[in-house]
Scaffold this active site. Structure first.
Site, PDB file in Angstrom:
ATOM      1  N   ASP A  62       1.119  -0.872  -0.094  1.00  0.00           N
ATOM      2  CA  ASP A  62       0.076  -0.112   0.189  1.00  0.00           C
ATOM      3  C   ASP A  62       0.433   0.983   0.160  1.00  0.00           C
ATOM      4  OD1 ASP A  62      -0.761   0.839   3.643  1.00  0.00           O
ATOM      5  OD2 ASP A  62       0.647  -0.623   3.235  1.00  0.00           O
ATOM      6  N   ASP A  63       1.969   0.829   0.493  1.00  0.00           N
ATOM      7  CA  ASP A  63       2.205   2.331   0.746  1.00  0.00           C
ATOM      8  C   ASP A  63       3.482   2.299  -0.733  1.00  0.00           C
ATOM      9  OD1 ASP A  63       5.259   0.553   2.607  1.00  0.00           O
ATOM     10  OD2 ASP A  63       4.358   0.001   0.941  1.00  0.00           O
TER      11      ASP A  63
END
Lengths: 331, 331
Positions: free
Chosen positions: A244-245
């Site tokens: 997600d990062d």
């Protein structure tokens, strides 16, 4: 008619009627007063500081404070330890705890019983244990800035206060403490890594192209933007429970056309993983973790039809802190 | 009339006239060719690399290269040592030497005899020995960026290449290696100094409010701006033979409304003062040097009717250089 003090009426009969009447009136008044008092909110001694603090908190400009978003899974002991630390960071407006322990009660009761606290903490109970739960556009968010922290990472207040001031000067970037990079290979396949990977080859030294959001400040507007990404991005994050990062860095880089992150070198950052009683040690210990992240980089390049990440070699530290002569050089 | 090859004319007489005519024409042509050759510039072997280099230099975009301006007084040995170093810095377009040795010949002849050189060097002979001579808007300037260096300061090529890349990201700031600050005192009188002075008191650590131009990059437009300052500024600089750099910081701060400088922590910066044979040791050794600078700060506040300098605590270093793990922290 001359009348003083409720008019002295002749005779005993008049006197007792008056007395009864007056008594009834007094009793009724007392009852009413008692009822009103019961309806007033309880002002306890220990609530007074809270309401003063809450008033102060609300008056903090949305630009001068930030919201801490901390997602947690299976490490409530670490969470509470970290909350005790983070709740007192300067310029903190509110804490949002993203509760990924599905079906388990939040520690909200215990939290409240141990009040008062410097800032409000809200526990957002999730229905599915998803990595990207922390990237929702929470309605509780009132500030322009978000501080996102992993639930096993301790960064000193000094580092956070400084990094927040840096974010205020670079509000469109992810300003944080953990730099990473991608590299190209002759085959065109990208690889993900850290400083142990070869330098990308733009002059001296190394470069980074991402700043991880597990210890970083970024603009809350990016959470809104994240809600409007191609479905394939969500599918990728859900499939890997990872990346997600990396996706956020792609988003920011595409948005700005510049390097997504600004790296602030932390003086004191600690991983508290080993300190947990839960035995749970975090996703990055999975064997496939790094391979997954390389996989994600390449998938995201497909999804976004290009590589938007850009390199930077800017490393920011705080002038004169902790060592007042930390800028000194050979002269 | 059928004619081939200058028409064969009958008879011996016609033939010899033609021959004479043709010979004359040929001789004239040869003479003209000879004359033209003599007029052409001499192409010597050793000039070939130069002309290739010059072509390359001219094609360097004005944004991708910088001009070194170095003022010199009474330290020609250091100047020449430094020129050998600086002439080869990446992205250097040209060197302008501001020759403050009034009445003394420049080393231009010697310089040329030791050619070829990587970039053009121009010696600007001055008529008066003034500190602010280096702040003229030299017509020789073709680049947006200026690198200004004192004639006793050696900064490594790595540092300069990195600082130039930082300047390109902060083109309205003075990006350099020497930070200084002013502080307020309760009396309202300002004082000038470095890290040994008390911190200005904005949170943790120290702050700087100036970056000295004796080792810094800045936009060449500021030299133009400097020509349009109040007369009192020039008078102050001439009176003290000092403070031109403080004045530049005031100018830039007023222009941007932000901190004038961005400090880049140098890996290798050296003061070569002790290495000079001239015995001359630089203005900053004068007893009154620092007091003068505090004096200048206060005078400039009067002249500009306010204190425009702003504080910063951003210290920039190069990621992964010279130590590829120089960002590593306790985790």
């Amino acid at each position: 008619m001359r009348c003083f003090h409720f008019c002295k009426l002749p005779g005993r009969v008049m006197g007792s009627r008056l007395l009864r009447f007056t008594s009834v009136v007094i009793i009724v008044l007392l009852l009413v007063a008692g009822a009103l008092t019961a309806l007033l909110p309880t002002i306890k001694d220990d609530k007074l500081p809270n309401s003063r603090r809450e008033a102060k908190t609300q008056s903090q400009s949305a630009l001068d404070s930030f919201t801490l978003i901390m997602q947690t899974y299976n490490r409530t002991d670490l969470l509470l330890k970290l909350l005790n630390h983070y709740q007192a960071i300067p310029h903190l407006h509110k804490v949002i705890v993203v509760w990924n322990n599905i079906g388990e009660k939040t520690p909200e009761e215990m939290w409240n019983s141990l009040g008062p606290h410097p800032v409000p903490v809200v526990f957002k109970v999730q229905t599915v244990n998803r990595m990207r739960n922390r990237l929702q556009n929470f309605p509780d968010l009132e500030t322009k800035a978000v501080l996102m922290m992993d639930d096993d990472t301790l960064v000193s207040a000094h580092d956070l206060a400084f990094a927040f001031s840096v974010w205020q000067q670079f509000p469109e970037h992810i300003v944080g403490f953990v730099p990473r990079k991608h590299i190209s290979t002759p085959s065109g396949v990208y690889s993900y890594g850290s400083f142990e990977l070869q330098n990308p080859g733009f002059g001296n030294g190394d470069q980074y192209s991402m700043v991880l959001i597990g210890a970083a400040f970024f603009h809350s507007g990016y959470l809104e933007d994240f809600q409007h990404q191609p479905e394939a991005v969500y599918a990728l994050i859900d499939e890997t429970q990872n990346c997600d990062d990396i996706a956020m860095n792609f988003l920011v880089a595409k948005h700005t056309g510049k390097p997504s992150g600004v790296f602030v070198k932390p003086v004191d950052i600690r991983n508290l993983e080993k300190d947990t009683n839960s035995g749970y040690s975090g996703m990055w210990h999975r064997a496939e973790h790094l391979l997954q992240r390389s996989y994600c980089v390449n998938k995201l390049v497909n999804i976004y039809d290009g590589m938007p990440l850009k390199y930077s070699n800017i490393m920011i530290s705080q002038f004169g802190f902790p060592n007042y002569a930390n800028h000194k050089n050979k002269m």
